[in-house]
Write a protein that holds these residues in place. Structure first.
Motif, PDB file in Angstrom:
ATOM      1  N   SER A  92       0.826  -1.202   0.000  1.00 11.17           N
ATOM      2  CA  SER A  92       0.000   0.000   0.000  1.00 11.17           C
ATOM      3  C   SER A  92       0.865   1.259   0.000  1.00 11.17           C
ATOM      4  N   LEU A  93       1.971   1.228   0.742  1.00  9.32           N
ATOM      5  CA  LEU A  93       2.896   2.362   0.754  1.00  9.32           C
ATOM      6  C   LEU A  93       3.487   2.583  -0.626  1.00  9.32           C
ATOM      7  N   LEU A  94       3.890   1.522  -1.290  1.00  6.49           N
ATOM      8  CA  LEU A  94       4.436   1.648  -2.649  1.00  6.49           C
ATOM      9  C   LEU A  94       3.384   2.201  -3.611  1.00  6.49           C
ATOM     10  N   SER A  95       2.136   1.773  -3.418  1.00  5.18           N
ATOM     11  CA  SER A  95       1.058   2.275  -4.264  1.00  5.18           C
ATOM     12  C   SER A  95       0.873   3.776  -4.085  1.00  5.18           C
ATOM     13  N   LEU A  96       0.928   4.242  -2.827  1.00 12.02           N
ATOM     14  CA  LEU A  96       0.788   5.675  -2.570  1.00 12.02           C
ATOM     15  C   LEU A  96       1.960   6.446  -3.166  1.00 12.02           C
ATOM     16  N   LEU A  97       3.187   5.947  -3.003  1.00 14.41           N
ATOM     17  CA  LEU A  97       4.349   6.617  -3.580  1.00 14.41           C
ATOM     18  C   LEU A  97       4.225   6.711  -5.089  1.00 14.41           C
ATOM     19  N   PHE A 109      -5.322   6.614   5.353  1.00 17.48           N
ATOM     20  CA  PHE A 109      -4.370   6.272   6.417  1.00 17.48           C
ATOM     21  C   PHE A 109      -4.834   6.828   7.762  1.00 17.48           C
ATOM     22  N   VAL A 110      -5.103   8.136   7.810  1.00 14.78           N
ATOM     23  CA  VAL A 110      -5.486   8.768   9.072  1.00 14.78           C
ATOM     24  C   VAL A 110      -6.845   8.265   9.548  1.00 14.78           C
ATOM     25  N   GLY A 111      -7.796   8.168   8.632  1.00 15.27           N
ATOM     26  CA  GLY A 111      -9.128   7.717   9.013  1.00 15.27           C
ATOM     27  C   GLY A 111      -9.131   6.336   9.611  1.00 15.27           C
ATOM     28  N   ASN A 112      -8.328   5.445   9.075  1.00 18.46           N
ATOM     29  CA  ASN A 112      -8.294   4.079   9.606  1.00 18.46           C
ATOM     30  C   ASN A 112      -7.489   3.983  10.894  1.00 18.46           C
ATOM     31  N   ILE A 113      -6.542   4.900  11.103  1.00 22.30           N
ATOM     32  CA  ILE A 113      -5.891   4.955  12.411  1.00 22.30           C
ATOM     33  C   ILE A 113      -6.910   5.326  13.483  1.00 22.30           C
ATOM     34  N   VAL A 114      -7.746   6.320  13.177  1.00 21.36           N
ATOM     35  CA  VAL A 114      -8.789   6.726  14.130  1.00 21.36           C
ATOM     36  C   VAL A 114      -9.746   5.557  14.384  1.00 21.36           C
ATOM     37  N   MET A 115     -10.144   4.879  13.331  1.00 22.58           N
ATOM     38  CA  MET A 115     -11.004   3.711  13.482  1.00 22.58           C
ATOM     39  C   MET A 115     -10.342   2.660  14.368  1.00 22.58           C
ATOM     40  N   GLY A 116      -9.049   2.440  14.154  1.00 17.73           N
ATOM     41  CA  GLY A 116      -8.322   1.468  14.954  1.00 17.73           C
ATOM     42  C   GLY A 116      -8.251   1.849  16.420  1.00 17.73           C
ATOM     43  N   LEU A 117      -8.073   3.141  16.693  1.00 20.61           N
ATOM     44  CA  LEU A 117      -8.020   3.602  18.082  1.00 20.61           C
ATOM     45  C   LEU A 117      -9.362   3.380  18.784  1.00 20.61           C
ATOM     46  N   VAL A 118     -10.452   3.687  18.077  1.00 16.93           N
ATOM     47  CA  VAL A 118     -11.785   3.525  18.672  1.00 16.93           C
ATOM     48  C   VAL A 118     -12.123   2.056  18.857  1.00 16.93           C
ATOM     49  N   LEU A 142       0.232   0.671  18.032  1.00 18.94           N
ATOM     50  CA  LEU A 142       0.815  -0.144  16.965  1.00 18.94           C
ATOM     51  C   LEU A 142      -0.281  -0.779  16.118  1.00 18.94           C
ATOM     52  N   SER A 143      -1.306  -1.317  16.764  1.00 16.57           N
ATOM     53  CA  SER A 143      -2.416  -1.934  16.046  1.00 16.57           C
ATOM     54  C   SER A 143      -3.090  -0.933  15.117  1.00 16.57           C
ATOM     55  N   SER A 144      -3.292   0.285  15.601  1.00 17.32           N
ATOM     56  CA  SER A 144      -3.989   1.301  14.813  1.00 17.32           C
ATOM     57  C   SER A 144      -3.151   1.779  13.629  1.00 17.32           C
ATOM     58  N   VAL A 145      -1.852   1.962  13.844  1.00 16.67           N
ATOM     59  CA  VAL A 145      -0.974   2.381  12.747  1.00 16.67           C
ATOM     60  C   VAL A 145      -0.889   1.282  11.693  1.00 16.67           C
ATOM     61  N   LEU A 146      -0.842   0.035  12.134  1.00 19.47           N
ATOM     62  CA  LEU A 146      -0.850  -1.077  11.184  1.00 19.47           C
ATOM     63  C   LEU A 146      -2.127  -1.047  10.352  1.00 19.47           C
ATOM     64  N   ARG A 147      -3.266  -0.822  11.003  1.00 23.18           N
ATOM     65  CA  ARG A 147      -4.533  -0.748  10.272  1.00 23.18           C
ATOM     66  C   ARG A 147      -4.492   0.384   9.236  1.00 23.18           C
ATOM     67  N   GLY A 148      -3.945   1.514   9.641  1.00 21.93           N
ATOM     68  CA  GLY A 148      -3.850   2.620   8.705  1.00 21.93           C
ATOM     69  C   GLY A 148      -2.910   2.328   7.546  1.00 21.93           C
ATOM     70  N   SER A 149      -1.832   1.563   7.816  1.00 23.00           N
ATOM     71  CA  SER A 149      -0.794   1.352   6.801  1.00 23.00           C
ATOM     72  C   SER A 149      -1.308   0.632   5.574  1.00 23.00           C
ATOM     73  N   TYR A 150      -2.162  -0.368   5.756  1.00 25.39           N
ATOM     74  CA  TYR A 150      -2.612  -1.100   4.575  1.00 25.39           C
ATOM     75  C   TYR A 150      -3.802  -0.420   3.891  1.00 25.39           C
ATOM     76  N   HIS A 151      -4.126   0.804   4.316  1.00 25.80           N
ATOM     77  CA  HIS A 151      -5.078   1.643   3.593  1.00 25.80           C
ATOM     78  C   HIS A 151      -4.388   2.846   2.948  1.00 25.80           C
ATOM     79  N   LEU A 152      -3.064   2.879   2.973  1.00 21.66           N
ATOM     80  CA  LEU A 152      -2.333   3.994   2.369  1.00 21.66           C
ATOM     81  C   LEU A 152      -2.581   4.121   0.871  1.00 21.66           C
ATOM     82  N   TYR A 153      -2.935   3.024   0.205  1.00 23.36           N
ATOM     83  CA  TYR A 153      -3.195   3.098  -1.227  1.00 23.36           C
ATOM     84  C   TYR A 153      -4.338   4.064  -1.537  1.00 23.36           C
TER      85      TYR A 153
END
Length: 270
Positions: free
Chosen positions: A48-53, A221-230, A204-215
């Motif tokens: 997902s990171l490569l896709s965003l780049l 990325f940010v929205g899914n981090i928030v979702m992960g935190l909640v 860590l769990s929330s950042v991981l969730r955000g990472s695979y939505h970076l595409y």
């Protein structure tokens, strides 16, 4: 009210989670975590990171680019159906792997909320969590796309065939099962055994969730981090994983099926 909110937000570390002190066992758990996520969502995060780049290096802005989630895999309808179902099987297997590894480690699945004793309560909690994340999440996506920080996300570009709606529902369920079991139930439980704090594990769990939505862009990325935190904090407080699976499945079902049905009929949908 402030004290009640703080009490609700504070993590509640459950009893019965063994902190592993033996160095050999700790290394084994660490290797297990790395292997699990190297073949599942950690690998997805890297891709997902490569896709965003790649998207950022294109001349047109992010908001003028698009990305589809559920796409055709073959020209022949029945072969495409088989591909879609195999994707669902893979997601179910990913979640099953996490649940099985916890079970083999002596952790009762009921202790993480994968039992059938509170079906009504889990469904009610899932509906509440879906509403809490779903509506603000859509508004956040539209804002981030408007300011050029997110791609245009098309939840489905599948052809209008008889199996489209059932497959999209199954895909939503498969996604929710795999993500919530692995990224919340499995990962945070294993980190607890390694002595991590609840807040550190949640982050860590929330950042991981955000990472695979970076595409999807920075909004995804940010929205899914928030979702992960909640979602992660809810699970840390109540240990009901089925509630998270239900909430996530409902959000994805509405997004996938709703988009497929309304595309072309609603002007602001791409």
């Amino acid at each position: 009210m402030t004290n009640r909110l703080r009490a609700w937000l504070a993590p509640a570390r459950p009893d019965g989670v063994e902190t592993i002190t033996d160095p050999a066992r700790r290394r084994a758990v660490g290797v297990e975590i790395l292997l699990v996520f190297s073949i599942t969502f950690g690998l997805s995060g890297a891709r997902s990171l490569l896709s965003l780049l790649s998207s950022l290096l294109r001349p047109e802005p992010l908001s003028q680019q698009s990305v589809a989630i559920n796409v055709p895999r073959a020209a022949l309808s029945l072969i495409d159906l088989a591909y879609q179902l195999l994707g669902v099987v893979q997601l179910v297997a990913w979640g099953g792997l996490g649940a099985y590894l916890l079970y083999r480690a002596g952790i009762r699945l009921s202790s993480i909320g994968l039992d059938r004793t509170r079906r009504g309560g889990d469904l009610a909690s899932g509906l509440g969590l879906a509403a809490l994340i779903g509506v603000p999440g859509l508004a956040f996506y539209l804002v981030m796309r408007a300011v050029g920080l997110n791609l245009t996300v098309m939840p489905s570009t599948l052809d209008d065939v008889w199996w489209r709606a059932p497959v999209l529902v199954l895909s939503a369920i498969g996604n929710s099962w795999a993500e919530e079991v692995l990224v919340v139930g499995y990962l945070i439980t294993r980190l607890r055994q390694l002595g991590w704090s609840e807040n550190r594990s949640l982050l860590l769990s929330s950042v991981l969730r955000g990472s695979y939505h970076l595409y999807q862009g920075f909004g995804g990325f940010v929205g899914n981090i928030v979702m992960g935190l909640v979602y992660g904090r809810f699970w840390q407080r109540h240990q009901r994983l089925w509630a998270l699976v239900a909430a996530h499945a409902l959000i994805d079902t509405v997004a996938f099926v709703g988009y497929a049905l309304l595309r072309g009929a609603v002007p602001w949908l791409p």
